[in-house]
Design a protein around this motif. Sequence first.
Motif, PDB file in Angstrom:
ATOM      1  N   SER A   1       6.074   1.894   0.566  1.00  0.00           N
ATOM      2  CA  SER A   1       4.870   1.199   1.008  1.00  0.00           C
ATOM      3  C   SER A   1       4.729   1.228   2.530  1.00  0.00           C
ATOM      4  N   VAL A   2       3.485   1.127   2.988  1.00  0.00           N
ATOM      5  CA  VAL A   2       3.202   1.020   4.420  1.00  0.00           C
ATOM      6  C   VAL A   2       3.695  -0.340   4.908  1.00  0.00           C
ATOM      7  N   PRO A   3       4.348  -0.427   6.068  1.00  0.00           N
ATOM      8  CA  PRO A   3       4.835  -1.726   6.559  1.00  0.00           C
ATOM      9  C   PRO A   3       3.698  -2.726   6.747  1.00  0.00           C
ATOM     10  N   ALA A   4       3.997  -3.982   6.414  1.00  0.00           N
ATOM     11  CA  ALA A   4       3.021  -5.068   6.527  1.00  0.00           C
ATOM     12  C   ALA A   4       3.770  -6.364   6.760  1.00  0.00           C
TER      13      ALA A   4
ATOM     14  N   PHE B   1       0.262  -7.907  14.644  1.00  0.00           N
ATOM     15  CA  PHE B   1       1.411  -8.145  13.776  1.00  0.00           C
ATOM     16  C   PHE B   1       2.386  -9.155  14.371  1.00  0.00           C
ATOM     17  N   ALA B   2       2.443  -9.253  15.691  1.00  0.00           N
ATOM     18  CA  ALA B   2       3.309 -10.266  16.299  1.00  0.00           C
ATOM     19  C   ALA B   2       2.800 -11.666  15.963  1.00  0.00           C
TER      20      ALA B   2
ATOM     21  N   ALA C   1       6.070  -6.895  -4.131  1.00  0.00           N
ATOM     22  CA  ALA C   1       7.012  -6.606  -3.050  1.00  0.00           C
ATOM     23  C   ALA C   1       6.316  -5.964  -1.856  1.00  0.00           C
ATOM     24  N   VAL C   2       6.752  -6.366  -0.671  1.00  0.00           N
ATOM     25  CA  VAL C   2       6.161  -5.916   0.586  1.00  0.00           C
ATOM     26  C   VAL C   2       7.238  -5.244   1.426  1.00  0.00           C
ATOM     27  N   ARG C   3       6.876  -4.185   2.134  1.00  0.00           N
ATOM     28  CA  ARG C   3       7.794  -3.597   3.110  1.00  0.00           C
ATOM     29  C   ARG C   3       7.527  -4.277   4.444  1.00  0.00           C
ATOM     30  N   PRO C   4       8.405  -5.182   4.861  1.00  0.00           N
ATOM     31  CA  PRO C   4       8.100  -5.975   6.055  1.00  0.00           C
ATOM     32  C   PRO C   4       8.129  -5.152   7.331  1.00  0.00           C
TER      33      PRO C   4
ATOM     34  N   VAL D   1       0.856  -1.183   0.000  1.00  0.00           N
ATOM     35  CA  VAL D   1       0.000   0.000   0.000  1.00  0.00           C
ATOM     36  C   VAL D   1       0.891   1.231   0.000  1.00  0.00           C
ATOM     37  N   VAL D   2       0.833   1.988  -1.062  1.00  0.00           N
ATOM     38  CA  VAL D   2       1.609   3.227  -1.172  1.00  0.00           C
ATOM     39  C   VAL D   2       0.623   4.383  -1.025  1.00  0.00           C
ATOM     40  N   PRO D   3       0.616   5.056   0.123  1.00  0.00           N
ATOM     41  CA  PRO D   3      -0.437   6.045   0.401  1.00  0.00           C
ATOM     42  C   PRO D   3      -0.589   7.112  -0.664  1.00  0.00           C
TER      43      PRO D   3
END
Length: 805
Positions: free
Chosen positions: A94-97, A332-333, A386-389, A55-57
């Motif tokens: 991207s928003v972290p996920a 998220f944990a 691709a995901v920003r972890p 998700v890129v705001p």
Amino acid sequence: MANAFRSEAGAIVTQMTITEKLDLVCGNGLWRTTGVPRLGLPSLLMVDGSNGLRVVPDQISTDPQNADLGAFLDAVDTTDDPESRDSNVLLGKSVPATCFPALSVLANSWDIELAHEIGEALAIECRAAGAQILLGPGINLRRSPLAGRGFEYFSEDPILTGDMAAGVIRGLQDKGVGASLKHFACNNSEVERISMDSVVEPRALHELYFLGFERAIARSNPWTIMTSYNRLNGIQTSQNPWLLRGVLRGRWHYDGVIMSDWHGIQDLPAAVKAGNDLDMPFNAARRRRLESAVLNKKVPEAALDQACTHIAALTLRIMDAQRRLPVSRPDFATHHDLARKAAARACVLLSNQNNVLPLTPEPGKRLLVIGTGAVLPEIQGAGSAAVRPIRCDIPLDCLRITAPDGISLHWEPGWGEDGNHDAHRQGAALAAARTAETVIVFASTPPCISGENADRPDLGLCPAHDRLITELTKIHDRIVVVLTHPDAVVLPWANNVQAILSAGYAGAGLGQAVADILFGHTNPSGKTSVTWPVRPEDCPAFLGYPGEQGTHLYREGIFVGYRFFDIRHIQPLFPFGHGLSYTSFTYAALELTTGADDVTVRFTLSNTGARTGWEVCQLYLGRTPTAPNRALPHHPLRALKGFATVCLEPGESRVVDMTLSRRNLAYFDTVRDDWAVPAGEVSIEIGASSRDIRLSAPLHVTGDATAARWLDPHTPPGQALEVPGVQDDLVAWLAGVTGQGIAGTETLLASCRRSFLGIYDTLCWSFGLELDEIRLTQILDDANRRSGARKPGHCPDHSSELDPS
């Protein structure tokens, strides 16, 4: 889609203006639908990512400026930058996920319930981000390991692909988020992907490339399906009425939304007429062309109404689901723990000579870890997936935490941060290896050489990694290699190291998953979801990949993956379905029970080792090769038809039941243009891999009647005279024309049977006359009607909706 939503949606569409209808079928910005707020239809937000949210705001607003080319290319950029790489991020905006394993890795678990769990977690994170649709999963077959997006797809086999995809989709939609099954169809390469024509024969289409989609749709009803960029047999998939109305809507009765890939439509009026409902993202020129076509009656308003009805029904369904299915904020944990579990279940122990794993070093022993991947792991591929972890396990840290007390653990980078050879670092690693009990090497393919819009140039690891491993094998006899890679790779040193663990792109939990497997806290249970070749030339698609002059011929036909290796008797590096464990399993007591429409397959699985473990039991249908001098349909020697993933305690046994439906016994008959079951003897096989068959039993199959061949004047007489009624009609006609009488005509006609020429030429030659070809054609057409034969190239209308064009 439920009739209630369809009916209500239809009523809403009748109240729309032409402008509202046009807006509804065109995107709003990069990631939204337009909606019709005055009629209660809100805009829907879509987000990328099958293994995590992207998700890129600043790209999800409805500002048309965010739909420009630059913003779009930012979304699919496969390049990396130092800042992103340092933080294990491929798309830093991207928003972290949570970053779960890539679908290619998740498939190695062969665990549908695990796929469902991940789908649920993805849905929870989607809803927290305000998204209603996740653009995945991708299920194109991994036809060639060179394909840049191979890591986004499950397998080379449609059964494993369809079942795992259904698990993810059900997980998403059970939590109120729509899935988008993609890319339909035959998106098997990134080379010239917007223009390349995938040329695929009908059997391969239906038995392989369509079957995963058909199976996933039947088992999970995805709320949307995304068409692919490529052409299929000459027609852009988003503009192909046979594909969308004939196959998807007609044969499979799909009633959800069909959307384009981003900028995948070249002719929007043609796409709407063909059955593509939603054009993404917004494009002013395409919208203007559609408006002109509708106003000028070149696109019937009924076609536009159908598209709007599908989109409105989807919107109503999502609104209803998200009202009924409240979800909590993401934990998220917990999601990271799930990512670790999935990675551990999906890593594949490819080899383990002399049981070098699990590692059980004694206090005071020294372990050496080599490779930049131990501190900067490649956990995912590049591009839109691709995901920003939000969190990432670093392998070296996890190894240090997990190793037994009193163990010395040393790290050497081995090569440069870019993966290239560094003489000083290689020398230091070799020197350190001489004093280590065990050497663990983290090896990988070159970073950012593949991904969206970029196929791999070869199947090798970084040359520096191969070089160092080869040098290590000359001085050490306890080498463990951990691989991170997008798809199958060639390993020239495979027989000279003691253990190989394939992690693939295992997501943010890779580090702890690998540490737990290496030190025995987790028993590896993954099985390969593709066949690994010894060399690139062994790959089925080698001679036709990636196409030329805009055309990509799928030369291998139905023989994709292990089917090709089997029929050609090629020894793979690692076969399909292969994976080792720290325990052992035995298979026994295979029983087949034949019912009216299916066959129950039952056997006993036992854990005969000392550890709890998962085993993937694979059900194959075996067939004898077709005789080379007979023009009969060819079949794979072995084809996966089902699987069961079973967890057993040491000493535990369990009866495993699987079912073969009649459809599982069928092939796609191009004469019928439908599925048919061939008669004969087959083998029911239970394997631990496609090359490790543990049990088998014969099964006699009562097949369908042979489909009638279409007869015309060019059909050889031997074939034509086998069709009931043809001989009698010909004798009556020829006896009258020639005056030879019934008996003489029958004798002369019998001698024609062995001719390889067409029946018209044979009869003229044999009877010494220039016969009336029109009358012969009438006789043959009468026989075609009686037998129900279908003219070659004729495709019956399977559409469940009236074609509005």
